[in-house]
Design a protein around this motif. Structure first.
Motif, PDB file in Angstrom:
ATOM      1  N   PHE A 173       0.151  35.692 -41.648  1.00 49.09           N
ATOM      2  CA  PHE A 173       1.750  35.716 -42.033  1.00 49.09           C
ATOM      3  C   PHE A 173       2.572  34.733 -40.991  1.00 49.09           C
ATOM      4  N   LEU A 174       2.030  35.097 -39.668  1.00 54.71           N
ATOM      5  CA  LEU A 174       2.766  34.426 -38.691  1.00 54.71           C
ATOM      6  C   LEU A 174       2.602  32.795 -38.755  1.00 54.71           C
ATOM      7  N   LEU A 175       1.452  32.504 -39.191  1.00 48.77           N
ATOM      8  CA  LEU A 175       1.193  31.146 -39.492  1.00 48.77           C
ATOM      9  C   LEU A 175       1.976  30.586 -40.702  1.00 48.77           C
ATOM     10  N   GLU A 176       1.863  31.138 -41.489  1.00 46.84           N
ATOM     11  CA  GLU A 176       2.771  31.036 -42.946  1.00 46.84           C
ATOM     12  C   GLU A 176       4.187  30.780 -42.494  1.00 46.84           C
ATOM     13  N   LEU A 177       5.032  31.536 -41.411  1.00 42.10           N
ATOM     14  CA  LEU A 177       6.413  31.233 -41.101  1.00 42.10           C
ATOM     15  C   LEU A 177       6.154  30.447 -40.252  1.00 42.10           C
ATOM     16  N   GLY A 178       5.019  29.786 -39.547  1.00 38.21           N
ATOM     17  CA  GLY A 178       4.800  28.707 -38.561  1.00 38.21           C
ATOM     18  C   GLY A 178       5.083  27.683 -39.268  1.00 38.21           C
ATOM     19  N   VAL A 179       4.447  27.342 -40.298  1.00 41.75           N
ATOM     20  CA  VAL A 179       4.610  26.185 -41.333  1.00 41.75           C
ATOM     21  C   VAL A 179       6.150  25.797 -41.786  1.00 41.75           C
ATOM     22  N   LEU A 180       6.609  27.045 -42.083  1.00 37.33           N
ATOM     23  CA  LEU A 180       8.065  26.778 -42.371  1.00 37.33           C
ATOM     24  C   LEU A 180       9.125  26.188 -41.200  1.00 37.33           C
ATOM     25  N   ALA A 181       8.662  27.003 -39.905  1.00 36.28           N
ATOM     26  CA  ALA A 181       9.368  26.677 -38.837  1.00 36.28           C
ATOM     27  C   ALA A 181       8.996  25.092 -38.370  1.00 36.28           C
ATOM     28  N   SER A 182       7.857  24.632 -38.532  1.00 30.65           N
ATOM     29  CA  SER A 182       7.387  23.303 -38.144  1.00 30.65           C
ATOM     30  C   SER A 182       8.018  22.316 -39.027  1.00 30.65           C
ATOM     31  N   VAL A 183       7.979  22.654 -40.174  1.00 32.08           N
ATOM     32  CA  VAL A 183       8.536  21.535 -41.190  1.00 32.08           C
ATOM     33  C   VAL A 183      10.212  21.546 -41.092  1.00 32.08           C
ATOM     34  N   ALA A 184      10.943  22.684 -40.572  1.00 32.26           N
ATOM     35  CA  ALA A 184      12.056  22.665 -40.396  1.00 32.26           C
ATOM     36  C   ALA A 184      12.482  21.839 -39.078  1.00 32.26           C
ATOM     37  N   LEU A 236      16.427  21.234 -44.254  1.00 29.91           N
ATOM     38  CA  LEU A 236      16.341  22.508 -45.191  1.00 29.91           C
ATOM     39  C   LEU A 236      15.713  22.123 -46.410  1.00 29.91           C
ATOM     40  N   GLY A 237      15.685  20.914 -46.854  1.00 29.49           N
ATOM     41  CA  GLY A 237      14.856  20.690 -48.087  1.00 29.49           C
ATOM     42  C   GLY A 237      13.440  20.740 -48.068  1.00 29.49           C
ATOM     43  N   GLY A 238      12.862  20.450 -46.629  1.00 26.72           N
ATOM     44  CA  GLY A 238      11.437  20.308 -46.298  1.00 26.72           C
ATOM     45  C   GLY A 238      10.974  21.839 -46.720  1.00 26.72           C
ATOM     46  N   PRO A 239      11.277  22.895 -45.921  1.00 21.52           N
ATOM     47  CA  PRO A 239      10.840  23.986 -46.127  1.00 21.52           C
ATOM     48  C   PRO A 239      11.183  24.698 -47.358  1.00 21.52           C
ATOM     49  N   ALA A 240      12.180  24.220 -48.009  1.00 24.19           N
ATOM     50  CA  ALA A 240      12.426  24.771 -49.393  1.00 24.19           C
ATOM     51  C   ALA A 240      11.199  24.280 -50.542  1.00 24.19           C
ATOM     52  N   LEU A 241      10.743  22.961 -50.404  1.00 20.20           N
ATOM     53  CA  LEU A 241       9.862  22.489 -51.120  1.00 20.20           C
ATOM     54  C   LEU A 241       8.319  23.271 -50.923  1.00 20.20           C
TER      55      LEU A 241
END
Length: 117
Positions: free
Chosen positions: A14-25, A43-48
């Motif tokens: 779960f933390l890695l999943e959040l890390g992906v979003l933070a990394s892309v943002a 904003l668009g990268g994490p949304a995708l």
């Protein structure tokens, strides 16, 4: 004790999943000096990424609109977490890229070993 290790590994996932979003943002907000581009990518990268995960991978596929299993699920995870690592690398955060990638590999190997994939 094994149940505790499995739960800790799921927390790591779960933390890695959040890390992906933070990394892309983070990548999105550092990709350009232009604020319009920063907002669009940041904003668009994490949304995708969120849309892709919701459609194909949410909750191990249980909550996904089109759940993937087997090799398709493995490909999704490699693209998803690889995208996060690539975003870190493109942002110039090499050490973070290595740590993130290593944690994902350990997490994936343990999930395969415990038949949680």
């Amino acid at each position: 004790m094994l149940a505790l290790a499995k739960n800790a590994n799921m927390l790591l996932m779960f933390l890695l999943e959040l890390g992906v979003l933070a990394s892309v943002a983070y990548w999105g907000f550092t990709v350009s000096p232009n604020w319009g581009v920063k907002l669009l990518a940041g904003l668009g990268g994490p949304a995708l990424f969120i849309a892709a995960w919701a459609l194909f991978g949410a909750n191990g596929g249980a909550n996904a609109t089109f759940p993937l299993t087997g090799l398709a699920r493995a490909a999704l995870e490699i693209l998803w977490f690889g995208g996060g690592a690539l975003a870190l690398y493109a942002s110039g955060l090499i050490t973070s890229t290595i740590v993130f990638s290593a944690l994902f590999i350990v997490n994936a190997v343990l999930r395969i070993f415990w038949n949680e994939v």
